[in-house]
Scaffold this active site. Structure first.
Site, mmCIF file in Angstrom:
data_model
loop_
_atom_site.group_PDB
_atom_site.id
_atom_site.type_symbol
_atom_site.label_atom_id
_atom_site.label_comp_id
_atom_site.label_asym_id
_atom_site.label_seq_id
_atom_site.Cartn_x
_atom_site.Cartn_y
_atom_site.Cartn_z
ATOM 1 N N THR A 91 -45.063 6.210 -25.601
ATOM 2 C CA THR A 91 -43.763 5.671 -25.971
ATOM 3 C C THR A 91 -43.958 4.452 -26.861
ATOM 4 O O THR A 91 -45.026 3.839 -26.865
ATOM 5 C CB THR A 91 -42.963 5.278 -24.717
ATOM 6 N N GLU A 97 -40.731 11.653 -24.081
ATOM 7 C CA GLU A 97 -40.912 12.354 -22.808
ATOM 8 C C GLU A 97 -40.403 13.795 -22.827
ATOM 9 O O GLU A 97 -40.654 14.555 -21.880
ATOM 10 C CB GLU A 97 -40.184 11.592 -21.685
ATOM 11 N N LYS A 105 -22.943 -6.804 -21.275
ATOM 12 C CA LYS A 105 -21.947 -7.012 -20.224
ATOM 13 C C LYS A 105 -21.361 -8.408 -20.385
ATOM 14 O O LYS A 105 -21.975 -9.410 -20.027
ATOM 15 C CB LYS A 105 -22.554 -6.832 -18.837
ATOM 16 N N TRP A 114 -18.251 -3.933 -20.091
ATOM 17 C CA TRP A 114 -19.323 -3.406 -20.929
ATOM 18 C C TRP A 114 -18.899 -3.300 -22.389
ATOM 19 O O TRP A 114 -17.784 -2.881 -22.710
ATOM 20 C CB TRP A 114 -19.753 -2.024 -20.436
#
Length: 548
Positions: free
Chosen positions: A185, A332, A441, A446
């Protein structure tokens, strides 16, 4: 009762068997200079891959051994894609844009035994040896001419290694779950995590991409692979192009945005894939050029890493008739999770609705399952508004990370927690709101940085934009926008008023910083982690100073 079918494993060598018989006359083309190209057939490619496989066996590479590559997109690197896994070894493509300490970490964690490197990477690899990569027992240099002077030892010529092999080498048969390749990654947080792909996973992913009608990877395509071959195996496009017999174009060493434009015109490229920033840079190159470019052959441009803006979609379609598509994937998942296309039953909607669909992550590709999990752990409905975490499951999704305790954080009851947040509508279109770590947030509510970025990049005076969360004494977090203008007359008030037509006032960033560039990760994504770190070092003024 068992089915009465032949028990034949899905191996990458099986793709090559088909291609060298059906598409032996089709070409692999690599840019080797301005307007200069190396070209050979899939038949010649297959012979060299067999020679490479044979030579690696004689070289002492055994099944399960990791062979690392640090290389650009070119035909020699592509030969390793099949030559290394063909003998049961594991190809580890290493991100050449990482810092030396990060590269050394990957090599040591994977325990690479051989490194195949481009000639221009020799000095960088010498630095890795100084840091310490004790598992590496040999270095193989890819490139033209004699070996460069180097302190690396033992060091070998790639072409001489290939020439030492035999082209009638027969690939062995083994279990399809055998490891074929490794990628790590891109490490937006913590150390990179290793993903080990099986032959079965990579064959199935290539077949799924080949059958997708909007990608249309067919024998008639001339496909330019811009996405780095070290990044998720070039999004598995090289394998898919080979499977379908498409002409594969590789941009070679140190390509520029102008080189991509030139290749499209010179070679009649019909499709290409790369980061969103590639589509933006190619557009800007064409706009600024005093030469008239004919890119009308380019029918499909797959832009990834983040969602392409509507502005970039419309420019390419209006200027050259190029259809910009996107998907949703990650290392992944080998790597695709979703791919975007407009269902025929939805294509007759008004243009605004169609563009809204095109800016989603798309629908899950075949064999991929996806669900949305709420904060209380329950599965949420596909209604387009219920927002939660995306969990996925497929035959080409990782079941664990390689030798990494973080597996338990991401793999739960046979599902992979992607770390992305969003919703799924009733037609199965995945609406990505943000990475969980990038959601803002503010005052308990949000804010999606992605929604703000997409809106900003639709403004005619904005070239690039990213939005990050920064600490705030009263609201805990607030959005900060970093904007690369395409017109110096733009003002903060202009952008603020523009966003207020689509967002509530409390969503609007407190500050708009006009900068010369937005930091990017090694795979071309906006590097929000770096911007947050600069802010922590000195606030807004420090960000303005560093990115000016």
């Amino acid at each position: 009762m068992d089915g009465l079918m032949m028990d034949q494993p899905l191996l990458l060598s099986g793709l090559l068997w088909r291609t060298e018989r059906l598409f032996h006359d089709k070409k692999i083309i690599t840019r080797v200079g301005q307007g200069q190209y190396h070209s050979y057939s899939y038949a010649d490619y297959a012979k060299r891959v067999r020679r490479l496989a044979s030579a690696l066996v004689d070289f002492g590479v055994k099944p399960g051994d990791r062979v690392g590559t640090i290389a650009w997109n070119h035909y020699r690197h592509f030969e390793t894609y099949f030559g290394v896994p063909g003998i049961g070894a594991v190809l580890h493509t290493i991100n050449m844009r990482l810092f030396p300490e990060q590269q050394a970490y990957l090599i040591n964690h994977a325990q690479d035994s051989v490194l195949m490197i481009d000639a221009d990477q020799v000095s960088a690899v010498e630095r890795l040896v100084e840091i310490g990569i004790p598992s590496v027992r040999a270095f193989v240099v890819m490139g033209e001419g004699p070996l460069p002077e180097t302190s690396l030892e033992p060091v070998y010529s790639y072409d001489e290694l290939v020439d030492s092999g035999t082209e009638d080498f027969q690939f062995p048969t083994f279990d399809e779950n055998t490891a074929s390749a490794m990628c790590y990654t891109s490490a937006t947080t913590g150390d990179p995590k290793g993903v080990v792909y099986s032959h079965r996973a990579m064959v199935l992913q290539a077949m799924c991409l080949a059958m997708h009608d909007k990608l249309n990877m067919s024998e008639s395509q001339v496909w330019l692979e811009v996405a780095p071959m070290f990044h998720c195996n070039g999004w598995n496009i090289p394998h898919t192009a080979l499977l379908q017999g498409a002409t594969l174009v590789l941009p070679g060493v140190h390509p520029t945005d102008g080189d991509y434009v030139e290749m499209v015109q010179d070679l009649g490229v019909t499709g290409m894939n790369g980061a969103v920033t590639i589509g933006t840079m190619m557009r800007d190159f064409v706009r600024a050029s005093d030469r008239k470019w004919d890119l009308s052959s380019l029918k499909t441009m797959w832009l990834g890493g983040q969602a392409p803006s509507r502005a970039i979609m419309e420019w390419w379609e209006r200027t050259f008739g190029t259809h910009v598509v996107q998907g949703y994937g990650m290392t992944e998942c080998t790597p695709q999770i979703c791919f975007n296309s407009t269902k025929s039953t939805l294509a007759d909607q008004d243009p605004e609705a169609v563009y809204a669909l095109r800016q989603t992550g798309g629908q899950p590709i075949p064999l991929m399952k996806i669900k949305v999990i709420g904060e209380d752990g329950t599965e949420l409905p596909w209604d387009g508004t219920s927002v939660g975490d995306f969990w996925v499951q497929s035959p080409f999704t990782a079941s664990e990370y390689y030798n990494d305790e973080r597996t338990k954080e991401s793999m739960v009851d046979g599902w992979f927690r992607t770390g992305d947040v969003g919703a799924i509508n009733e037609h199965g279109y995945v609406i990505i709101k943000d990475r969980s770590k990038d959601l803002i947030k503010s005052g308990g509510e949000w804010i999606s940085s992605i929604d703000l970025e997409n809106a900003l990049m639709a403004h005619p005076k904005v070239r690039e934009a990213t939005v990050v969360s920064v600490p705030h004494e009263k609201w805990l977090e607030r959005p900060l926008a970093c904007v690369v203008p395409s017109d110096d007359s733009i003002t903060e008030d202009e952008l603020r008023d523009y966003l207020l037509t689509s967002f509530a006032k409390w969503w609007i960033p407190d500050s708009f910083l006009f900068v010369s560039q937005v930091p990017k990760t090694s795979v071309g994504k906006y590097n929000k982690k770096e911007i947050r770190a600069i802010f922590a070092d000195g606030g807004v003024s420090r960000v303005r100073e560093r990115l000016a």
